[in-house]
Write an enzyme that holds these catalytic residues in place. Sequence first.
Site, PDB file in Angstrom:
ATOM      1  N   ARG A  47       0.735  -1.162  -0.057  1.00 25.67           N
ATOM      2  CA  ARG A  47      -0.194  -0.166  -0.036  1.00 25.67           C
ATOM      3  C   ARG A  47       0.894   1.330  -0.038  1.00 25.67           C
ATOM      4  O   ARG A  47       0.536   2.308  -0.547  1.00 25.67           O
ATOM      5  CB  ARG A  47      -0.754   0.006   1.195  1.00 25.67           C
ATOM      6  CG  ARG A  47      -2.326  -0.688   1.293  1.00 25.67           C
ATOM      7  CD  ARG A  47      -3.049  -0.648   2.238  1.00 25.67           C
ATOM      8  NE  ARG A  47      -4.050   0.506   1.818  1.00 25.67           N
ATOM      9  CZ  ARG A  47      -4.989   0.582   2.505  1.00 25.67           C
ATOM     10  NH1 ARG A  47      -5.741  -0.037   3.384  1.00 25.67           N
ATOM     11  NH2 ARG A  47      -5.766   1.727   2.058  1.00 25.67           N
ATOM     12  N   LYS A 185      18.243 -24.146   6.485  1.00 23.14           N
ATOM     13  CA  LYS A 185      19.586 -24.188   7.071  1.00 23.14           C
ATOM     14  C   LYS A 185      20.259 -25.172   6.596  1.00 23.14           C
ATOM     15  O   LYS A 185      19.981 -26.381   6.719  1.00 23.14           O
ATOM     16  CB  LYS A 185      19.452 -23.981   8.382  1.00 23.14           C
ATOM     17  CG  LYS A 185      18.649 -22.778   9.009  1.00 23.14           C
ATOM     18  CD  LYS A 185      18.725 -22.807  10.471  1.00 23.14           C
ATOM     19  CE  LYS A 185      17.881 -21.445  10.996  1.00 23.14           C
ATOM     20  NZ  LYS A 185      18.621 -20.354  11.204  1.00 23.14           N
ATOM     21  N   ASP A 238       5.436 -19.769  18.044  1.00 22.68           N
ATOM     22  CA  ASP A 238       6.406 -18.964  17.158  1.00 22.68           C
ATOM     23  C   ASP A 238       7.383 -19.934  16.894  1.00 22.68           C
ATOM     24  O   ASP A 238       8.197 -20.032  15.795  1.00 22.68           O
ATOM     25  CB  ASP A 238       7.121 -17.902  18.047  1.00 22.68           C
ATOM     26  CG  ASP A 238       8.006 -16.990  17.416  1.00 22.68           C
ATOM     27  OD1 ASP A 238       7.597 -16.475  16.091  1.00 22.68           O
ATOM     28  OD2 ASP A 238       9.097 -16.738  17.941  1.00 22.68           O
ATOM     29  N   HIS A 243       9.453 -24.914  13.961  1.00 21.40           N
ATOM     30  CA  HIS A 243      10.940 -25.521  14.031  1.00 21.40           C
ATOM     31  C   HIS A 243      11.431 -26.427  14.874  1.00 21.40           C
ATOM     32  O   HIS A 243      12.233 -27.385  14.274  1.00 21.40           O
ATOM     33  CB  HIS A 243      11.684 -24.075  14.189  1.00 21.40           C
ATOM     34  CG  HIS A 243      11.318 -22.742  13.668  1.00 21.40           C
ATOM     35  ND1 HIS A 243      11.050 -22.625  12.491  1.00 21.40           N
ATOM     36  CD2 HIS A 243      11.542 -21.441  13.996  1.00 21.40           C
ATOM     37  CE1 HIS A 243      10.768 -21.494  11.995  1.00 21.40           C
ATOM     38  NE2 HIS A 243      10.848 -20.689  12.979  1.00 21.40           N
ATOM     39  N   LYS A 343      13.494 -17.007  24.540  1.00 18.33           N
ATOM     40  CA  LYS A 343      14.213 -15.615  24.414  1.00 18.33           C
ATOM     41  C   LYS A 343      14.963 -15.061  25.675  1.00 18.33           C
ATOM     42  O   LYS A 343      14.516 -15.655  26.715  1.00 18.33           O
ATOM     43  CB  LYS A 343      13.016 -14.637  24.190  1.00 18.33           C
ATOM     44  CG  LYS A 343      12.224 -15.158  22.651  1.00 18.33           C
ATOM     45  CD  LYS A 343      12.255 -14.004  21.662  1.00 18.33           C
ATOM     46  CE  LYS A 343      11.547 -14.590  20.503  1.00 18.33           C
ATOM     47  NZ  LYS A 343      12.496 -14.642  19.328  1.00 18.33           N
TER      48      LYS A 343
HETATM   49  C1  BG6 Z   1      11.463 -17.052  13.737  1.00 15.84           C
HETATM   50  C2  BG6 Z   1      10.670 -16.672  14.985  1.00 15.84           C
HETATM   51  O1  BG6 Z   1      10.756 -18.098  13.020  1.00 15.84           O
HETATM   52  O2  BG6 Z   1      12.719 -17.561  14.233  1.00 15.84           O
HETATM   53  C3  BG6 Z   1      11.463 -15.626  15.695  1.00 15.84           C
HETATM   54  O3  BG6 Z   1       9.573 -16.052  14.497  1.00 15.84           O
HETATM   55  C4  BG6 Z   1      12.982 -16.126  15.924  1.00 15.84           C
HETATM   56  O4  BG6 Z   1      10.990 -15.264  16.994  1.00 15.84           O
HETATM   57  C5  BG6 Z   1      13.458 -16.865  14.779  1.00 15.84           C
HETATM   58  O5  BG6 Z   1      13.866 -15.309  16.486  1.00 15.84           O
HETATM   59  C6  BG6 Z   1      14.769 -17.619  14.923  1.00 15.84           C
HETATM   60  O6  BG6 Z   1      15.259 -18.038  13.706  1.00 15.84           O
HETATM   61  P1  BG6 Z   1      17.124 -18.219  13.643  1.00 15.84           P
HETATM   62  O7  BG6 Z   1      17.119 -18.402  12.395  1.00 15.84           O
HETATM   63  O8  BG6 Z   1      17.499 -16.747  13.864  1.00 15.84           O
HETATM   64  O9  BG6 Z   1      17.133 -19.513  14.684  1.00 15.84           O
END
Ligand code: BG6
Length: 504
Positions: A47, A185, A238, A243, A343
């Site tokens: 936008r 990765k 998250d 992951h 975190k």
């Molecule tokens: C993201 C999350 O998917 O992965 C983030 O939303 C996180 O909160 C990040 O910091 C971590 O990714 P990486 O590649 O830095 O380990």
Amino acid sequence: MRKPQNHILVIFGASGDLTKRKLIPALADLHQQELLPENFAVLGLGRTDLSDQDFREKMSGGVKEFASKKDKVHNEFLSQLYYYSFNTKDGDEYEGFRKRLEALNQEVGADGNYIFYLATPPSMYPLVPRFLAEQGLNKSDDGFRRLIVEKPFGYDLKSAQELNCDLQKYFKEEQIYRIDHYLGKETVQNLLVTRFSNGIFEPLWNRNFIHHVEVTSSEDIGVGSRGGYYEGSGAMRDMVQNHLLLLTSLVAMEPPTLVNAESIRNEIVKVLQSLRPIPSDKVEDYVIRGQYTSSDMRGKDVKGYRQEEGVDPKSRTETFVAMKFFIDNWRWAGVPFYIRTGKMLPTRVTEIVIHFQPTPHHLFAEDKDILRQQNQLVIRIQPDEGLLMKFGMKVPGAGFRVQDVNMDFHYSELGDTYLPSAYERLLLDCMLGDPTLYSRGDAVEAAWKFIDPILKTWEENPCIKVHGYPAGTWGPEVSDDLIEGNMTWRYPCKNLSDGLYCEL
Ligand code: BG6
């Protein structure tokens, strides 16, 4: 290396952070390696009112700051970036966009091949495919049409199922590429190579020889400016749902028949479907959640989560999760898996630790400390990427004293081998039409099926504690109790081979 066919990459949400920090730098790196097709363009959409030139200048900043191959910013690459401003929420405006896209296709000779990348807030995910379909932009008749969807893929099981339905209404499953950047990765892919190209590991990779498996993904930063998003997400959505479960699947999967999308993704989904559900009355025992509080971290005052921008001062959102679970299949029956993420932990590390069974008879253990007799294989995803094997050696001199020693391999030892970024690898794969490293719809749903009841239990039982932990520590102390016996988590350092020196 095979080059992708000519095409245009259309980025929805092009004025956002992801485009500048990840996508454009990854494309610039691909350009430098001459991996982009002859006729190629990026059409950024949003936008925000920007000209092509404004967009190029903005993106040039992203390339300078975030591309791996920073030596020079190619004007040639920047000249392939275009921008079109319109309201992507309004279906009526898509005709104008289609016309711009078709004109650009003529101009650059992209052969009518388009990739649509959704780097937008998730609320746009069901809308864009519908509006694209209304313009006939979902049909692969005159060129390929692919759709890349960023995470979060759904908020819970129901919304993930609905989203799958919405996308599959307009695009075929083979056109949909769901990103989990962890699979991009290099070292995550190396997990498969370590397991399936080495005769020594695979025979040991089962309940008979493995005592337990640990997966850690820690970060030493807080939520920063993403408080608003994180409040509605938390560490479980998250990091764990995607992951960490993905890493677990790669550790636990059966050998695929072939290295192709179908075989590999079939094995991943089987693991996710075998996760033993955690009953709601056991959630408190098996899953620990925490939230960082203000503290002094490496001599600096850091804010607690509740003081972060965009965060409710009474928030109960978890910034840390540690959990124990089982995989109910032949290979893993009875082997506990422990995973944790958080975190504001002491350091940024992602690693998998395979703890092998101790020797059946502790011949040399003076203090009968079986920990000493357990071999560990540490697979380091980041940083100081590599492999570490820990085993016992005789301390020279009288008697039979045993000491743990390290045998390690570091990727950095491979000389000037270039490790491409996750987005570089994934974008290139999608351009080549290879979805192996993207998540399939059924896998995403299987992961949600496991996570959803835990989130529901938390929601319905506010008395389940959110443990505070001071920023800069390894999370709530109770998470140590998850691991039974006299064992603990590995407390990793920045350097893979910890010893007398541990840098965080
Ligand atoms: C993201 C999350 O998917 O992965 C983030 O939303 C996180 O909160 C990040 O910091 C971590 O990714 P990486 O590649 O830095 O380990």
